[in-house]
Design a protein around this motif. Structure first.
Motif, PDB file in Angstrom:
ATOM      1  N   PHE A 153     106.318 -10.993  41.455  1.00 47.80           N
ATOM      2  CA  PHE A 153     105.683  -9.813  42.462  1.00 47.80           C
ATOM      3  C   PHE A 153     105.548  -8.860  42.219  1.00 47.80           C
ATOM      4  O   PHE A 153     104.365  -8.046  42.282  1.00 47.80           O
ATOM      5  N   HIS A 154     106.604  -8.308  40.216  1.00 51.35           N
ATOM      6  CA  HIS A 154     106.014  -7.603  39.842  1.00 51.35           C
ATOM      7  C   HIS A 154     104.628  -7.975  38.904  1.00 51.35           C
ATOM      8  O   HIS A 154     103.812  -6.305  39.034  1.00 51.35           O
ATOM      9  N   VAL A 155     104.429  -8.866  38.811  1.00 54.24           N
ATOM     10  CA  VAL A 155     103.505  -8.569  37.976  1.00 54.24           C
ATOM     11  C   VAL A 155     102.022  -9.341  39.146  1.00 54.24           C
ATOM     12  O   VAL A 155     101.262  -8.441  38.459  1.00 54.24           O
ATOM     13  N   CYS A 156     102.242  -9.530  40.106  1.00 56.65           N
ATOM     14  CA  CYS A 156     100.871 -10.024  40.608  1.00 56.65           C
ATOM     15  C   CYS A 156     100.629  -8.108  41.521  1.00 56.65           C
ATOM     16  O   CYS A 156      99.896  -7.707  41.231  1.00 56.65           O
ATOM     17  N   VAL A 157     101.760  -7.429  41.633  1.00 58.53           N
ATOM     18  CA  VAL A 157     101.535  -6.080  41.829  1.00 58.53           C
ATOM     19  C   VAL A 157     100.573  -5.023  41.633  1.00 58.53           C
ATOM     20  O   VAL A 157      99.830  -4.425  42.016  1.00 58.53           O
ATOM     21  N   ILE A 158     100.865  -5.153  40.041  1.00 55.49           N
ATOM     22  CA  ILE A 158     100.042  -4.701  38.634  1.00 55.49           C
ATOM     23  C   ILE A 158      98.818  -4.734  38.211  1.00 55.49           C
ATOM     24  O   ILE A 158      97.887  -4.518  38.827  1.00 55.49           O
ATOM     25  N   LEU A 159      98.612  -6.176  38.683  1.00 59.78           N
ATOM     26  CA  LEU A 159      97.430  -6.973  38.580  1.00 59.78           C
ATOM     27  C   LEU A 159      96.927  -6.370  39.723  1.00 59.78           C
ATOM     28  O   LEU A 159      95.548  -6.598  39.926  1.00 59.78           O
ATOM     29  N   ALA A 160      97.193  -6.321  40.682  1.00 62.69           N
ATOM     30  CA  ALA A 160      96.312  -6.328  42.412  1.00 62.69           C
ATOM     31  C   ALA A 160      95.767  -4.844  42.178  1.00 62.69           C
ATOM     32  O   ALA A 160      95.043  -4.695  42.498  1.00 62.69           O
ATOM     33  N   THR A 161      96.598  -3.246  41.182  1.00 63.23           N
ATOM     34  CA  THR A 161      96.127  -2.870  41.291  1.00 63.23           C
ATOM     35  C   THR A 161      95.609  -1.777  40.346  1.00 63.23           C
ATOM     36  O   THR A 161      94.063  -1.296  40.199  1.00 63.23           O
ATOM     37  N   HIS A 162      95.304  -2.372  39.133  1.00 65.60           N
ATOM     38  CA  HIS A 162      94.434  -2.389  37.969  1.00 65.60           C
ATOM     39  C   HIS A 162      93.059  -3.079  38.411  1.00 65.60           C
ATOM     40  O   HIS A 162      92.239  -3.165  38.086  1.00 65.60           O
ATOM     41  N   VAL A 163      93.064  -4.509  39.591  1.00 62.98           N
ATOM     42  CA  VAL A 163      91.860  -5.283  39.674  1.00 62.98           C
ATOM     43  C   VAL A 163      91.381  -3.907  40.832  1.00 62.98           C
ATOM     44  O   VAL A 163      90.046  -3.373  41.203  1.00 62.98           O
ATOM     45  N   GLN A 164      92.116  -3.495  41.551  1.00 62.82           N
ATOM     46  CA  GLN A 164      91.941  -2.470  42.394  1.00 62.82           C
ATOM     47  C   GLN A 164      91.252  -0.438  41.831  1.00 62.82           C
ATOM     48  O   GLN A 164      89.898  -0.324  42.451  1.00 62.82           O
ATOM     49  N   MET A 165      92.046  -0.515  40.873  1.00 62.79           N
ATOM     50  CA  MET A 165      91.302   0.453  39.535  1.00 62.79           C
ATOM     51  C   MET A 165      89.974   0.368  39.680  1.00 62.79           C
ATOM     52  O   MET A 165      89.399   1.201  39.634  1.00 62.79           O
ATOM     53  N   GLU A 166      89.678  -1.359  38.525  1.00 63.07           N
ATOM     54  CA  GLU A 166      88.106  -1.048  38.984  1.00 63.07           C
ATOM     55  C   GLU A 166      87.425  -1.188  39.734  1.00 63.07           C
ATOM     56  O   GLU A 166      86.077  -0.829  39.533  1.00 63.07           O
ATOM     57  N   ALA A 167      87.586  -1.650  41.177  1.00 61.75           N
ATOM     58  CA  ALA A 167      87.110  -1.246  42.285  1.00 61.75           C
ATOM     59  C   ALA A 167      86.729  -0.177  42.882  1.00 61.75           C
ATOM     60  O   ALA A 167      85.103  -0.307  43.403  1.00 61.75           O
ATOM     61  N   ILE A 168      87.469   0.645  42.263  1.00 64.12           N
ATOM     62  CA  ILE A 168      87.060   2.042  42.722  1.00 64.12           C
ATOM     63  C   ILE A 168      86.786   2.601  42.078  1.00 64.12           C
ATOM     64  O   ILE A 168      85.496   3.583  42.166  1.00 64.12           O
ATOM     65  N   LEU A 169      87.049   2.512  41.049  1.00 60.56           N
ATOM     66  CA  LEU A 169      86.003   3.539  40.070  1.00 60.56           C
ATOM     67  C   LEU A 169      84.553   2.958  39.442  1.00 60.56           C
ATOM     68  O   LEU A 169      83.083   3.562  39.698  1.00 60.56           O
ATOM     69  N   LEU A 170      84.303   0.628  40.287  1.00 61.36           N
ATOM     70  CA  LEU A 170      82.845   0.795  40.384  1.00 61.36           C
ATOM     71  C   LEU A 170      81.963   1.494  41.454  1.00 61.36           C
ATOM     72  O   LEU A 170      80.838   2.105  41.495  1.00 61.36           O
ATOM     73  N   ASP A 171      82.960   1.379  42.696  1.00 60.39           N
ATOM     74  CA  ASP A 171      82.815   2.266  44.050  1.00 60.39           C
ATOM     75  C   ASP A 171      82.271   3.593  43.821  1.00 60.39           C
ATOM     76  O   ASP A 171      80.823   4.018  44.025  1.00 60.39           O
ATOM     77  N   LYS A 172      82.579   4.512  43.109  1.00 63.14           N
ATOM     78  CA  LYS A 172      82.196   5.813  42.739  1.00 63.14           C
ATOM     79  C   LYS A 172      81.573   5.903  41.826  1.00 63.14           C
ATOM     80  O   LYS A 172      81.243   7.024  42.102  1.00 63.14           O
ATOM     81  N   THR A 173      81.086   5.204  40.509  1.00 58.43           N
ATOM     82  CA  THR A 173      79.650   5.520  39.936  1.00 58.43           C
ATOM     83  C   THR A 173      78.444   5.324  40.577  1.00 58.43           C
ATOM     84  O   THR A 173      77.709   5.167  40.776  1.00 58.43           O
ATOM     85  N   LEU A 174      78.765   3.800  41.486  1.00 59.84           N
ATOM     86  CA  LEU A 174      77.255   2.751  41.291  1.00 59.84           C
ATOM     87  C   LEU A 174      77.613   3.564  42.960  1.00 59.84           C
ATOM     88  O   LEU A 174      75.735   2.937  43.480  1.00 59.84           O
ATOM     89  N   ARG A 175      78.346   4.318  43.910  1.00 58.30           N
ATOM     90  CA  ARG A 175      77.989   4.827  45.059  1.00 58.30           C
ATOM     91  C   ARG A 175      77.451   6.120  45.313  1.00 58.30           C
ATOM     92  O   ARG A 175      76.933   6.791  46.592  1.00 58.30           O
ATOM     93  N   GLN A 176      77.537   6.515  44.060  1.00 61.61           N
ATOM     94  CA  GLN A 176      77.658   7.962  44.391  1.00 61.61           C
ATOM     95  C   GLN A 176      76.579   9.023  44.713  1.00 61.61           C
ATOM     96  O   GLN A 176      76.855   9.722  45.516  1.00 61.61           O
ATOM     97  N   GLU A 177      75.119   8.430  44.620  1.00 64.41           N
ATOM     98  CA  GLU A 177      74.352   8.705  45.404  1.00 64.41           C
ATOM     99  C   GLU A 177      74.029   9.176  46.723  1.00 64.41           C
ATOM    100  O   GLU A 177      73.823   9.945  47.213  1.00 64.41           O
ATOM    101  N   TRP A 178      74.011   7.505  46.851  1.00 64.42           N
ATOM    102  CA  TRP A 178      74.462   7.215  48.357  1.00 64.42           C
ATOM    103  C   TRP A 178      75.655   8.098  49.464  1.00 64.42           C
ATOM    104  O   TRP A 178      75.267   8.850  50.331  1.00 64.42           O
ATOM    105  N   LEU A 179      77.207   8.629  48.659  1.00 65.65           N
ATOM    106  CA  LEU A 179      77.682   8.938  49.398  1.00 65.65           C
ATOM    107  C   LEU A 179      77.506  10.520  49.682  1.00 65.65           C
ATOM    108  O   LEU A 179      78.074  11.178  50.594  1.00 65.65           O
ATOM    109  N   LEU A 180      77.049  10.586  48.044  1.00 66.55           N
ATOM    110  CA  LEU A 180      77.092  12.360  47.806  1.00 66.55           C
ATOM    111  C   LEU A 180      75.894  12.530  49.659  1.00 66.55           C
ATOM    112  O   LEU A 180      76.044  14.320  49.605  1.00 66.55           O
ATOM    113  N   VAL A 181      74.818  12.214  49.411  1.00 66.74           N
ATOM    114  CA  VAL A 181      73.633  12.373  50.762  1.00 66.74           C
ATOM    115  C   VAL A 181      74.983  11.736  51.593  1.00 66.74           C
ATOM    116  O   VAL A 181      74.650  12.371  53.593  1.00 66.74           O
ATOM    117  N   ASN A 182      75.666  10.480  52.276  1.00 69.63           N
ATOM    118  CA  ASN A 182      75.818  10.211  53.704  1.00 69.63           C
ATOM    119  C   ASN A 182      77.243  10.549  54.180  1.00 69.63           C
ATOM    120  O   ASN A 182      77.291  10.585  55.232  1.00 69.63           O
TER     121      ASN A 182
END
Length: 349
Positions: A276-305
């Motif tokens: 369970f601990h290993v899965c939670v840490i892996l999930a957090t790592h994957v989630q962090m990568e997803a959030i970093l990508l969303d923050k970068t790739l959607r920045q222009e659209w989000l700042l406008v909308n």
């Protein structure tokens, strides 16, 4: 002549049964620490093989990794002027808090019966705080196009705040009921006792813990239901992986597998809580990568909308949760000392 085992680690199952009834976990027979260990003995147990050793290290080492990533992002961010990055910093900060709290809880939980419960009260608070940090990041960067500027989006963080407060309170309440049940005490009432024996059973316990994840997976499903152009980017695969790993973590947490099928064989390595601990840490790592990508790739659209979260909104949400969650933890910790000691403990002393 073989070296003798440390005195604070039980190798004899009979000894474990008489001393560790409060600390016993389903399917785990060996490797328990003494239930009245000193703080020093608890720290030293990090370097001895007990059934908690890998529970501690599977969150302590990732804490340093997440802390390094947090400091790295902090170093390259203009905190005063880059308000777009504030939700990310909150999320990355809370991602450091919960593995540290978890590793500390597993380290010092064998100091006493009450210390064990208080350690996990704090652990619940930290996990719920991480859930709020996730909600803040999702609100800022990950909401699908179709849901941005909707009523749900506007009140998403508010709902996450309520979820964090209620979930922490319910988790502590149910553990207090468990403590009352262990003591064989009805002093706190039949309802509380039943909470300990029924609501906090192994399967329902996972459902309560799942409430501490208000946004870690549900928004991933929103990405599939409301696929906007800016939401369909490289981050989508990470969100899908995150959802799958989180579900797997919930399975290990509730199923007590594999140790339930072979008691005693996975006491030190490979039992469900370690997985369970290993899965939670892996999930957090994957989630962090997803959030970093969303923050970068959607920045222009989000700042406008999108309507960005203000500093008072972010700080207010975090402070409100800290105040109410700590209040819950203090209240239930004090309530522990109104529960009579278990009869077994009284006979020993």
């Amino acid at each position: 002549m073989a070296a003798s085992s440390p005195k604070h680690i039980f190798k004899d199952p009979v000894c474990q049964q008489s001393h560790s009834e409060v600390f016993h976990e389903q399917g785990i027979l060996f490797g328990y620490r003494h239930p009245q260990s000193s703080a020093t003995a608890c720290v030293l147990s990090l370097f001895q093989m007990t059934n908690e050793t890998l529970n501690i290290w599977t969150h302590l080492l990732p804490f340093w990794f997440f802390a390094w990533r947090f400091v790295t992002v902090l170093y390259v961010t203009d905190i005063q002027n880059d308000s777009y990055s504030w939700p990310l910093l909150v999320y990355m900060g809370t991602s450091c808090v919960y593995p540290l709290a978890s590793s500390c809880a597993h380290t010092f939980s064998s100091m006493s019966r009450n210390a064990r419960h208080i350690c996990y009260f704090l652990d619940y608070g930290a996990v719920n705080l991480f859930g709020l940090g996730s909600a803040i990041a999702y609100s800022a960067y990950t909401f699908p196009d179709a849901l941005v500027r909707t009523t749900f989006h506007d009140y998403y963080v508010t709902l996450a705040v309520l979820n964090t407060i209620i979930s922490t309170g319910l988790s502590c309440y149910s553990r207090l009921g468990l403590a009352a049940g262990e003591a064989g005490s009805f002093a706190l009432g039949e309802e509380l006792y039943q909470a300990g024996r029924n609501i906090f059973s192994s399967r329902r316990k996972s459902m309560l813990w799942g409430m501490a994840l208000p946004s870690q997976s549900r928004l991933s499903f929103c990405l599939f239901l409301f696929p906007g152009e800016s939401a369909q980017n490289e981050a989508t695969l990470y969100h899908q992986k995150h959802t799958a790993i989180t579900l797997l973590a919930s399975f290990f947490y509730s199923a007590h597998l594999p140790e339930r099928l072979a008691p005693g064989r996975f006491d030190y390595i490979g039992h469900s809580h370690q997985l369970f601990h290993v899965c939670v840490i892996l999930a957090t790592h994957v989630q962090m990568e997803a959030i970093l990508l969303d923050k970068t790739l959607r920045q222009e659209w989000l700042l406008v909308n999108s309507r960005p979260l203000s500093f008072p909104q972010i700080a207010g949400a975090i402070l409100l949760c800290l105040v109410f969650s700590l209040g819950n933890i203090i209240y239930f910790s004090a309530a522990l000392y109104r529960i009579p000691e278990p009869e077994l403990h009284k006979k020993e002393t």
